[in-house]
Design a protein around this motif. Structure first.
Motif, PDB file in Angstrom:
ATOM      1  N   ALA A  16       0.823  -1.217   0.000  1.00 33.40           N
ATOM      2  CA  ALA A  16       0.000   0.000   0.000  1.00 33.40           C
ATOM      3  C   ALA A  16       0.853   1.261   0.000  1.00 33.40           C
ATOM      4  CB  ALA A  16      -0.947   0.001   1.193  1.00 33.40           C
ATOM      5  N   ILE A  17       1.991   1.253   0.706  1.00 31.72           N
ATOM      6  CA  ILE A  17       2.852   2.438   0.717  1.00 31.72           C
ATOM      7  C   ILE A  17       4.081   2.262  -0.170  1.00 31.72           C
ATOM      8  CG2 ILE A  17       2.092   3.209   2.995  1.00 31.72           C
ATOM      9  CD1 ILE A  17       4.718   2.115   4.106  1.00 31.72           C
ATOM     10  N   GLY A  18       4.137   1.134  -0.857  1.00 28.20           N
ATOM     11  CA  GLY A  18       5.215   0.935  -1.811  1.00 28.20           C
ATOM     12  C   GLY A  18       6.550   0.579  -1.196  1.00 28.20           C
ATOM     13  N   ALA A  19       6.558  -0.016  -0.006  1.00 21.66           N
ATOM     14  CA  ALA A  19       7.814  -0.479   0.579  1.00 21.66           C
ATOM     15  C   ALA A  19       8.330  -1.715  -0.147  1.00 21.66           C
ATOM     16  CB  ALA A  19       7.631  -0.772   2.065  1.00 21.66           C
ATOM     17  N   ILE A  20       7.461  -2.323  -0.944  1.00 18.78           N
ATOM     18  CA  ILE A  20       7.869  -3.410  -1.824  1.00 18.78           C
ATOM     19  C   ILE A  20       7.100  -3.269  -3.124  1.00 18.78           C
ATOM     20  CG2 ILE A  20       6.122  -5.084  -1.054  1.00 18.78           C
ATOM     21  CD1 ILE A  20       8.348  -7.235  -1.235  1.00 18.78           C
ATOM     22  N   SER A  21       7.725  -3.667  -4.213  1.00 19.52           N
ATOM     23  CA  SER A  21       7.097  -3.562  -5.527  1.00 19.52           C
ATOM     24  C   SER A  21       6.406  -4.861  -5.889  1.00 19.52           C
ATOM     25  CB  SER A  21       8.165  -3.245  -6.582  1.00 19.52           C
ATOM     26  OG  SER A  21       7.671  -3.450  -7.891  1.00 19.52           O
ATOM     27  N   PRO A  22       5.266  -4.803  -6.577  1.00 21.22           N
ATOM     28  CA  PRO A  22       4.650  -6.041  -7.064  1.00 21.22           C
ATOM     29  C   PRO A  22       5.551  -6.773  -8.055  1.00 21.22           C
ATOM     30  CG  PRO A  22       3.560  -4.112  -8.012  1.00 21.22           C
ATOM     31  CD  PRO A  22       4.462  -3.608  -6.922  1.00 21.22           C
ATOM     32  N   VAL A  23       6.453  -6.031  -8.697  1.00 22.19           N
ATOM     33  CA  VAL A  23       7.418  -6.670  -9.604  1.00 22.19           C
ATOM     34  C   VAL A  23       8.332  -7.600  -8.810  1.00 22.19           C
ATOM     35  CG1 VAL A  23       9.320  -6.268 -11.207  1.00 22.19           C
ATOM     36  CG2 VAL A  23       7.342  -4.729 -11.213  1.00 22.19           C
ATOM     37  N   THR A  24       8.801  -7.118  -7.668  1.00 19.96           N
ATOM     38  CA  THR A  24       9.639  -7.945  -6.799  1.00 19.96           C
ATOM     39  C   THR A  24       8.883  -9.185  -6.347  1.00 19.96           C
ATOM     40  OG1 THR A  24      10.652  -5.898  -5.975  1.00 19.96           O
ATOM     41  CG2 THR A  24      11.112  -7.915  -4.754  1.00 19.96           C
ATOM     42  N   ALA A  25       7.617  -8.972  -5.960  1.00 22.80           N
ATOM     43  CA  ALA A  25       6.795 -10.090  -5.499  1.00 22.80           C
ATOM     44  C   ALA A  25       6.598 -11.116  -6.602  1.00 22.80           C
ATOM     45  CB  ALA A  25       5.450  -9.565  -5.000  1.00 22.80           C
ATOM     46  N   ALA A  26       6.256 -10.653  -7.796  1.00 25.71           N
ATOM     47  CA  ALA A  26       6.012 -11.572  -8.908  1.00 25.71           C
ATOM     48  C   ALA A  26       7.287 -12.320  -9.299  1.00 25.71           C
ATOM     49  CB  ALA A  26       5.448 -10.810 -10.095  1.00 25.71           C
ATOM     50  N   ARG A  27       8.416 -11.630  -9.244  1.00 25.22           N
ATOM     51  CA  ARG A  27       9.674 -12.263  -9.643  1.00 25.22           C
ATOM     52  C   ARG A  27       9.980 -13.491  -8.792  1.00 25.22           C
ATOM     53  NH1 ARG A  27      13.072  -8.362  -8.641  1.00 25.22           N
ATOM     54  NH2 ARG A  27      12.775  -7.282 -10.610  1.00 25.22           N
TER      55      ARG A  27
END
Length: 468
Positions: free
Chosen positions: A239-250
């Protein structure tokens, strides 16, 4: 002349497209974050979210200093002052190009358009990116060139685009000579302690590693069990962008060489949750009226909701007499978070059992959630109220007792949050009123509504709107 990055809901250094591009230079960029507490209040930001954001900024400040980038914090109160604040910032630091990652709700888009116009007049180039999504709006379209209004076809097309777009290379900003971080300025936020959530992107990456390493494979079967711990606990960080969904998907690529296809059931289901997140962001971008409190299904805005302040307060406080509903609301009030299955159950109860306007519940969730995200929260509430895109059919009304029996079979979740029911046997925990009737120490609340009658009332009301 220099570059700068304007941080918003992207408080990280890894896989941050705007930051990465801002550092492709021989000179370290400047960084700025604008505190807009008045607007956050208007947007119903929870005090616990504001505290979590501030703690995350403190971590980001140190990480940026290690990269050689200074983070400036300015308290401007309102979005309307953003253009002037950034104009002054760019002049002071001789900035000729400002980078940022897009946000998609209407107020944020209007703010960004105003900033772009103001800075363009000063000769400052503005560079907008989409670093908070895997796939940016406009890339997932129907054959007719329109946006998707249903999740299932969106998800199918989104994955096809993702297969072409996903890049295994991490976006890491360039390094410059490190500097000493300066303490963040004193900003008086309406804050609530969020310390049970460790702050910063390293904490988020650790949670991601734990989840993918130990829980994601049972996510599909375990995600609906609030009495067990099978969720990623990453929503506040996303929600605050401390992690990217790109990182999660990778991290999911390890499960299938054909990613995003060929995934086992658990990772595939979790990827679908990331797709839901993007679906609601895309909808916000294409339908500005969703930011104005309007239902996606226009005819449902004429529903005659009940004015029941007493019932609403009972729901807010977890005193409805329905144990599973009360457990969810008490978890929210105490921790700033609620299990997703409980979000659906409690939302369904407010709208369909109490016939109270979904917008009141939407606002209450935002006022209390540490992971409050306007697109996701709005989309979830419209789905639950059967007024949104891809919404649950209106005639599907959750029976809270059946939901409780199915997803908290031994009542462990209920007992954790509804202490009055601690001694109730498993057999009676989902509907304890008969068992409690003759107990002298009964402190639990009587049911505020009879579910069967409430269901019929809702169906009658909704049919008038749907069928005239």
């Amino acid at each position: 002349m220099k570059k700068a990055i304007w941080f918003r809901s992207d408080l990280r250094t890894l896989d941050n497209e705007a930051l990465y591009l801002a550092t492709q230079s021989e000179v370290a960029p400047e960084a700025i974050f604008l505190v807009c507490e008045d607007t956050w209040q208007c947007h119903h930001w929870a005090p616990i979210k504001q505290d979590f954001l501030w703690r995350t900024l403190e971590v980001l400040n140190e990480k940026l200093a290690a990269l050689g980038i200074k983070l400036h914090i300015k308290n401007i109160g309102k979005f309307s002052k953003t253009g002037g604040a950034l104009r002054e910032f760019c002049k002071t630091h001789n900035i000729n190009k400002l980078y940022f990652n897009a946000e998609y709700a209407l107020d944020e888009k209007n703010r960004d358009r105003a900033v772009t116009a103001v800075l363009k007049n000063d000769g400052v180039e503005v560079s907008k990116h989409h670093g908070n999504l895997l796939i940016k709006p406009g890339m997932v379209k129907t054959q007719q060139g329109e946006y998707y209004k249903k999740f299932t076809p969106f998800n199918k097309r989104w994955r096809a685009v993702l297969a072409q777009e996903i890049d295994v290379t991490s976006l890491k900003p360039n390094l410059f000579p490190n500097i000493n971080p300066e303490p963040l300025p004193n900003v008086s936020l309406k804050a609530q302690d969020s310390s049970h959530y460790p702050a910063g992107e390293e904490a988020a990456l650790s949670k991601l590693g734990q989840f993918v390493g130990h829980s994601v494979e049972v996510y599909q079967t375990g995600r609906d069990r609030p009495d067990e711990n099978h969720t990623s606990e990453l929503s506040a960080y996303l929600a605050i962008g401390a992690i990217s969904p790109v990182t999660a998907a990778r991290t999911l690529q390890q499960f299938s060489p054909e990613f995003p296809y060929g995934l086992p059931e658990g990772p595939d289901t979790w990827l679908a949750e990331l797709a839901w997140r993007e679906f609601y962001q895309h909808l916000m971008d294409f339908e500005p009226r969703l930011s104005k409190g309007e239902s996606f299904q226009r005819e449902t805005d004429s529903i005659q909701w009940r004015d029941d302040e007493k019932g609403f307060i009972a729901w807010c406080e977890g005193k409805t007499g329905y144990p599973i509903v009360d457990a969810g609301m008490r978890q929210l009030n105490e921790t700033g978070w609620m299990h997703n299955r409980l979000r659906m159950i409690t939302a369904n109860f407010l709208v369909k059992d109490l016939l109270i306007d979904w917008r009141k519940g939407e606002a209450y969730f935002m006022q209390n959630l540490i992971d409050g995200s306007f697109p996701a929260n709005n989309g979830g509430w419209q789905w639950s109220a059967s007024v949104g895109t891809d919404a649950v059919p209106y005639f599907r009304v959750f029976n809270p007792v059946r939901q409780s029996e199915k997803f908290d079979p031994q009542g462990a979740y209920i007992r954790k949050w509804v202490k009055e029911l601690d001694s109730v046997p498993d057999k009676h925990i989902h509907w304890p009123h008969e068992w409690l009737k003759n107990k002298s120490n009964n402190e639990y609340y009587p049911p505020i509504v009879e579910h069967k009658a409430a269901r019929e009332r809702f169906l009658t009301t909704f049919k008038q709107v749907k069928h005239g």
